[in-house]
Structure formats: C-alpha cells, structure tokens
Design an enzyme around this catalytic site. Structure first.
Site, short mmCIF file in Angstrom:
data_model
loop_
_atom_site.label_atom_id
_atom_site.label_comp_id
_atom_site.label_asym_id
_atom_site.label_seq_id
_atom_site.Cartn_x
_atom_site.Cartn_y
_atom_site.Cartn_z
N ASP A 1 -11.12 2.29 3.63
CA ASP A 1 -11.28 0.84 3.54
C ASP A 1 -12.76 0.46 3.39
O ASP A 1 -13.08 -0.69 3.07
CB ASP A 1 -10.76 0.19 4.84
CG ASP A 1 -9.53 -0.67 4.59
OD1 ASP A 1 -9.31 -1.08 3.45
OD2 ASP A 1 -8.81 -0.93 5.58
N LYS B 1 0.85 -1.20 0.00
CA LYS B 1 0.00 0.00 0.00
C LYS B 1 0.88 1.25 0.00
O LYS B 1 0.60 2.21 -0.72
CB LYS B 1 -0.93 -0.02 1.23
CG LYS B 1 -1.98 -1.11 1.15
CD LYS B 1 -2.75 -1.32 2.46
CE LYS B 1 -3.63 -2.56 2.36
NZ LYS B 1 -4.39 -2.87 3.57
N GLN C 1 -4.97 -1.56 9.77
CA GLN C 1 -4.71 -2.88 9.18
C GLN C 1 -5.18 -3.96 10.14
O GLN C 1 -4.87 -3.94 11.33
CB GLN C 1 -3.20 -3.02 8.90
CG GLN C 1 -2.81 -4.28 8.17
CD GLN C 1 -3.34 -4.35 6.74
OE1 GLN C 1 -3.51 -3.34 6.07
NE2 GLN C 1 -3.62 -5.55 6.28
#
Ligand code: GUN
Length: 281
Positions: A120, A53, A97
């Site tokens: 997200d 990422k 995460q």
C-alpha cells in the site's frame, strides 16, 4: 469543449492482462505471489474494496488470504498478526484495510508492516523514499493516477497541478508523484483561502476530498485535465465523484469518470505492487 474520457476500467484490464503473463512466468520459476489482507471490524465500504482487490488478484493468479478480525481485536493482537505475516515466506504483500476501530492506532500498525511487504506504500520508509525519489512502493491511488496520465501521453512537466485534499493516502503522495515528474504542485485543503481561484488556474486538477460534486465547472480552466479520486454514495444509492462531471467535462480536455476512472486503476496498481514485492523477495 467536450473532454476525452480517461478510461480507467479499460486501462486497468490491459495492465492486469500484462501482470497475468508476468505472474505465469514467475510461477514457472516457482514463485507464487501472495497478498494477505487484514480487515478489523465490520465496514460495508471496506468489504466492497477488499472484494475488488480479491477479484483482481484472482484474475491475475495471485494468492489472496483474508484475515477478518472482530471489532474488539486489540492493537497488540493486530500487531502480533502483522509480525507473523512479516516473517511468513509465503506472503509477499500485506495490506491493512483502513479504517480500523478507534481503539487501534493505525499508524503503529502501518509502521509494523515490513517496508518490503508494504504494497500500500503507507509505511514511513516507503513514504520517505517516495519523497527523496528512491525506488519504493507508491500508494496505489496516486500511482494509478500517474500511470493513467502516462498511458494517455499527458505530460505533466512544467504544468501547474492542484491537488484538492491532503490525506496521507492520496493528497500527500500525489504531490510527491507529480513533483517527481516536474509539475508545479499546489495542495488545497479545508483551510485554503480562495480555493476556487487557485483551482481555476490549474492545468491539472486532482480532486480527493470526499465531497460529492465539490468541483464545479466554473473552477475548471478551459482544456484542463481533471482527475476525480472521489467515490461518494448519494442518498439514491448512486455513486458520484468529487467533481461535477457534467459541468467539468464541458471545460476539460481529459476527465476521469466515476465509477470507471481512478478506482480500477488503484486496484491494478495494488496488484502490480504485489508482483513487484514477489519479484524482489
Ligand atoms: N481505505 C481506503 N482506501 C484504502 C487503501 O487504498 N488502502 C487501504 N489499506 N485502506 C484503504
């Protein structure tokens, strides 16, 4: 039949090049998109995902700040950091995460992320908006799958789609995305009876269960589109998907490889979501 490969690596490159042009223009207007990524504790798989990422953001010109918190970080400390990032005007996107250590309630953490910075798409506000067809941040993996189908001119309207796996990150938002494009969608999971039979009737199969080579050739209808979301590491260190590629590619019309299929598309969609967040600020 030998399937055409859905090349996520190549497509994601093209998407990122376009996003770079967009970011260049935003910067001319004084807008500097930035993503903050939080990781709690050590997890080697997460570290690889976060590195991917970070590399993608750098390529596109997006600022990337990593917050590596120790394993013993308390839930309140994590919430405090998220609240700080929520009000930080230089931060456009916040990504926590997963997984996080067991003593942290990840849902509380996801709920704390401002829906406007939830790149997200895991916050209940974005999940709810996806369900009722409003503009929102869509979870990056299903979003990437839809973009891939679109770019390859694979129309899902009226098709039967079977999603194997019911996770909040992939299976459930995948269902909503396909439904919003008029597919007839079934979700299969560990308690599904006659799973093989259900899958074998599908025009589109999306495998997202995290079991290596779970979907075998006999489960694929001739000409089906096969999307493999799985990334499993075998004992010999090789990566493999949830689909037996050798077998399924003999039956499918289109198939994604692992690696180089859905994975790079997920990262590209994250970058796209950060650019969207920066534009909406
Ligand atoms: N863990 C595994 N996949 C993902 C993802 O797409 N986003 C986050 N935040 N954590 C993950």
């Amino acid at each position: 039949m030998s399937a055409e490969i859905l090349d996520g690596k190549e497509l994601s490159k093209k998407i990122k090049e376009n996003l770079k042009n967009e970011v260049d223009k935003l910067k001319e207007q004084g807008i500097n998109p930035k993503l903050a990524v939080i990781m709690v504790g050590d997890n080697s798989a997460s570290a690889v995902y976060v590195k991917n990422k970070s590399n993608a953001c750098k390529k596109v010109g997006i600022d990337f700040e990593e917050f590596l918190l120790p394993e013993e970080t308390t839930e309140d400390e994590l919430i405090e950091l998220i609240e700080k990032l929520n009000v930080d005007n230089t931060v456009d996107g916040i990504l926590l995460q997963s997984p996080v250590p067991n003593h942290i309630n990840i849902n509380r953490a996801f709920e704390t992320i401002s829906p406007k910075k939830d790149v997200d798409g895991f916050n209940a506000v974005n999940v709810g908006n996806l369900t009722i067809g409003r503009d929102c941040f869509v979870s990056c993996t299903p979003y990437g799958v839809m973009r891939m189908l679109e770019e390859y001119n694979i129309d899902v309207a009226g098709k039967t789609a079977v999603v194997i796996g019911r996770s909040n990150i992939v299976g459930k938002p995948m269902l909503q995305c396909l439904l919003s494009k008029d597919a007839t969608v079934t979700i299969c999971h560990s308690k599904t009876k006659n799973l093989e039979e259900v899958v074998s009737k599908a025009d589109i199969v999306i495998a997202a269960i995290g079991k290596p080579n779970f979907v075998t050739g006999n489960m694929i209808k001739d000409g089906a589109v096969v999307i493999d979301v799985g990334i499993n590491r075998l004992e010999d260190g090789k990566l493999c998907g949830d689909v037996n590629f050798e077998e399924a590619s003999q039956k499918a019309s289109y198939i994604t490889p692992v690696p180089g299929g859905v994975g790079p598309m997920t990262v590209a969609m994250l970058v796209e979501n950060v650019v969207k967040a920066a534009k909406q600020k």
